[in-house]
Design a protein around this motif. Structure first.
Motif, mmCIF file in Angstrom:
data_model
loop_
_atom_site.group_PDB
_atom_site.id
_atom_site.type_symbol
_atom_site.label_atom_id
_atom_site.label_comp_id
_atom_site.label_asym_id
_atom_site.label_seq_id
_atom_site.Cartn_x
_atom_site.Cartn_y
_atom_site.Cartn_z
ATOM 1 N N THR A 1 28.519 -28.777 -38.282
ATOM 2 C CA THR A 1 29.846 -28.177 -38.346
ATOM 3 C C THR A 1 29.888 -26.873 -37.556
ATOM 4 N N VAL A 2 28.859 -26.058 -37.757
ATOM 5 C CA VAL A 2 28.785 -24.786 -37.045
ATOM 6 C C VAL A 2 28.687 -25.029 -35.537
ATOM 7 N N ALA A 3 27.908 -26.029 -35.165
ATOM 8 C CA ALA A 3 27.789 -26.365 -33.741
ATOM 9 C C ALA A 3 29.134 -26.818 -33.188
ATOM 10 N N GLY A 4 29.866 -27.587 -33.976
ATOM 11 C CA GLY A 4 31.188 -28.053 -33.550
ATOM 12 C C GLY A 4 32.138 -26.890 -33.337
ATOM 13 N N LEU A 5 32.081 -25.958 -34.278
ATOM 14 C CA LEU A 5 32.910 -24.762 -34.173
ATOM 15 C C LEU A 5 32.552 -23.972 -32.911
#
Ligand SMILES: Nc1ncnc2c1ncn2[C@@H]1O[C@H](COP(=O)(O)OP(=O)(O)OP(=O)(O)O)[C@@H](O)[C@H]1O
Ligand SMILES: [Mg+2]
Lengths: 248, 353
Positions: free
Chosen positions: B250-254
């Motif tokens: 999720t953090v990578a997506g953000l």
């Protein structure tokens, strides 16, 4: 009828040609301290593994507190209130002593909490400190586990099991590799713990459990050789023979 | 017999047998002081330094984005002991997700970032469920395989990703705040873009700290130390690892979404290079904290931009520096800084408490 916390019926397991556990049954009444003794390779640890779900029995069944747990995964069995300490010390080596015990202490009520810091959960902190106090590791709470002495690591192993607040505690040779002084202290500790938790314990040094065990089961080559009160076991000719000569 | 497990330093990095005096000092007694919320302060300082010293605004903003990406990856690598070789997958596809929202749906920065994060959470759930069926190097290989798969899908799926040409002309996102509306134009108004990115990064970073400090995050570390024992405490260890995989994704997506907005473009980049790059940032900065990898990302990008000005084969130098780092200080740059602090003084202070 006695109130049984654990009933193991006709457990059986072979590894290749080795019949590690051969048709063994156990009945453990709540509150007792049941010891399992036997020479090296007699199947004691395997019997534990059959109970905890590490190893699946080829036949037989295990009932914990009235519930069939045969073939249930280890983590699930643990959640039901059955904790085990290991023959080969098994701790979280690079975490502090406090952290080691807290991981176990938080399991019951706060296992998957991710929205608040662990430090802020007072109940868990208190439970952890209580266990450390009881086991005698309170002074070492900030020490990295792998830096503890061997004896203290054994105690930490036990502390982790205890901190999950189990109803049945399985101890696999808790005094393994300990000095006579450490052994005496640990035996005393086990006796004290038995006041509020049922204990099933494997022990190699026979003399240490004669004083504290309610019942002793003697295993030999995977089979139950004898079972009885300590005094009976001590004087039983078959048992003496196994222990003196290492075979029948 | 009992096995003695003393061959590791407290930060989780294995040390070789016959450890040097330094390592022994580190291992003996109490562990090094842990930075928890202080890391947030460190990040504010670092971001401020970057803002005032890095002349190229796009590079400065990139540092924040890559830093967040690397910190998130360290949940897996450092805290979980799970080395992902495919962390470019959620970064790039998070970029596509944000770009597609901005191009086709709305220019709302919030919605674009939300879609980038949410879609990558979902993707990571699926990918993680498969990859975590294996451990160690097999886990790593599976993550790499998925990243490659994602690369070829991006390459083939022209109508959505633009294939080789990428998604160009992504509109400038709009930031609706109570009372005002801001245009996040990274070219014309880089300062606003930087500040917005900094806020998003700080808030996310704080969430990451909370995660590592929470009971769940502690279990994650316990699993890294001894999975068998964690099971014995009653934990579903796979579940904890899967949740972590989703959080990191999720953090990578953000981060990927932010990166797409920074460039107004998302294009194909060789995944294995990007995935390797972010891993290098983590190792370079140090695996034992969240701030370490952030610092690693900043240093890495600094090296990259400086060296690439002078040498065409700058990657050779980055590689060499990386090898030296791994061999000389496996605890990473931040680990080095921490262990260099006057330890005696520190232990005195701690004892007095
Ligand atoms: N996973 C396994 N695979 C193959 N053989 C095994 C396995 N586990 C146990 N055994 C064998 O089963 C027999 C019983 O082993 P077990 O460890 O239960 O004995 P023990 O009574 O605990 O011995 P000790 O006192 O040495 O701890 C041994 O012969 C052992 O080699
Ligand atoms: Mg054994």
């Amino acid at each position: 009828m006695t109130d049984l916390i654990l009933r193991a019926e006709n457990l059986d397991r072979s590894f290749g040609g080795i019949h590690a556990v051969n048709d063994v049954s156990l009945e453990i009444p709540r509150g007792t301290l049941h010891a399992i003794i036997g020479p090296n390779g007699s199947g004691k640890t395997t019997l534990f593994n059959l109970i905890t779900g590490h190893t699946h029995p080829s036949s037989g069944r295990v009932e914990f507190d009235g519930q069939d747990i045969t073939g249930m995964a280890y983590a699930k069995v643990a959640r039901k209130g059955l904790a085990k300490s290991y023959q080969i010390t098994t701790v979280f080596p690079l975490l502090t002593v406090f952290e080691n015990v807290r991981i176990a202490a938080q399991a019951a009520a706060h296992s998957y909490v991710f929205w608040r810091p662990a430090d802020g959960i007072k109940a868990v902190t208190r439970a952890t400190e209580e266990v450390l106090e009881r086991i005698g590791l309170a002074a070492d709470r900030d020490v990295i586990a792998s830096n503890l002495s061997h004896g203290d690591q054994r105690r930490l192993d036990l502390a982790i099991a205890l901190a999950t607040s189990p109803r049945l505690l399985l101890l696999d040779e808790p005094t393994a590799g300990m000095s006579p002084t450490e052994t005496a202290a640990t035996v005393e500790l086990v006796r004290e713990l038995n006041r509020d938790v049922t204990i099933l314990m494997i022990e190699h040094k026979m003399d240490v459990i004669f004083d504290i065990a309610t019942t002793i089961t003697v295993l030999h080559q995977g089979k139950k050789l004898f079972e009885g009160a300590p005094a009976e076991v001590k004087s039983h000719p078959l048992v003496q023979e196994v222990y003196l000569t290492g075979s029948l | 017999m009992t096995e003695v497990t003393a061959a590791n330093a407290p930060d989780g990095t294995p040390t070789r047998g016959g450890a040097s005096a330094v390592t022994v000092a580190r291992v003996r007694g109490r562990g090094p002081a842990r930075w928890t919320w202080g890391q947030l302060g460190l990040l504010v300082v670092l971001a401020t330094v970057v803002l005032f010293t890095v002349p190229n605004p796009s590079l400065a903003i990139g540092m924040l984005i890559y830093g967040l990406w690397a910190s998130g990856l360290n949940l897996l690598v450092g805290y979980g002991g799970l080395v992902s070789f495919g962390h470019a997958l959620p970064f790039m596809w998070g970029g596509y997700a944000a770009g597609l929202v901005l191009l086709n749906v709305t220019t709302s920065v919030w919605l674009a970032l939300f879609m980038a994060a949410a879609s990558m959470a979902l993707l990571s759930l699926v990918v993680g469920a498969v990859c975590l069926r294996r451990t160690e190097v097999y886990f790593s290989m599976l993550t790499l395989a998925f990243a490659q798969l994602g690369f070829f899908i991006a390459l083939q799926w022209d109508s959505v990703t633009g294939g080789d040409d990428g998604l160009a002309g992504i509109p400038v996102p709009t930031l609706w705040l109570p009372g005002t509306t801001l245009e996040l134009n990274s070219l014309r108004d880089p300062l606003t873009f930087f500040l917005f990115t900094a806020v998003v990064v700080l808030v996310t970073f704080a969430a990451l700290i909370l995660y590592t400090e929470s009971p769940m995050g502690r279990v994650l570390q316990a699993i890294r130390e001894n999975e068998e024992r964690a099971r014995g405490c009653g934990y579903n260890t796979r579940l904890v690892q899967l949740v972590t995989f989703v959080v990191a994704g999720t953090v990578a997506g953000l981060a990927g979404g932010l990166f797409a907005m920074l460039n107004n473009f998302v294009g194909l980049q060789p995944y294995w290079l990007l995935s390797g790059g972010v891993l290098i940032m983590v190792i370079l900065g140090g695996r034992s904290s969240l701030f370490g990898p952030f610092l690693g990302a900043v240093v890495y990008l600094l090296l990259e931009t400086t060296l690439s000005q002078y040498y065409a084969s700058w990657q050779l130098f980055v590689g060499a520096i990386f090898v030296v780092c791994v061999l000389a200080f496996p605890q990473g740059l931040w680990g080095l800084v921490i262990s260099a602090r006057p330890r005696r003084l520190l232990s005195k202070v701690r004892r007095r408490r």
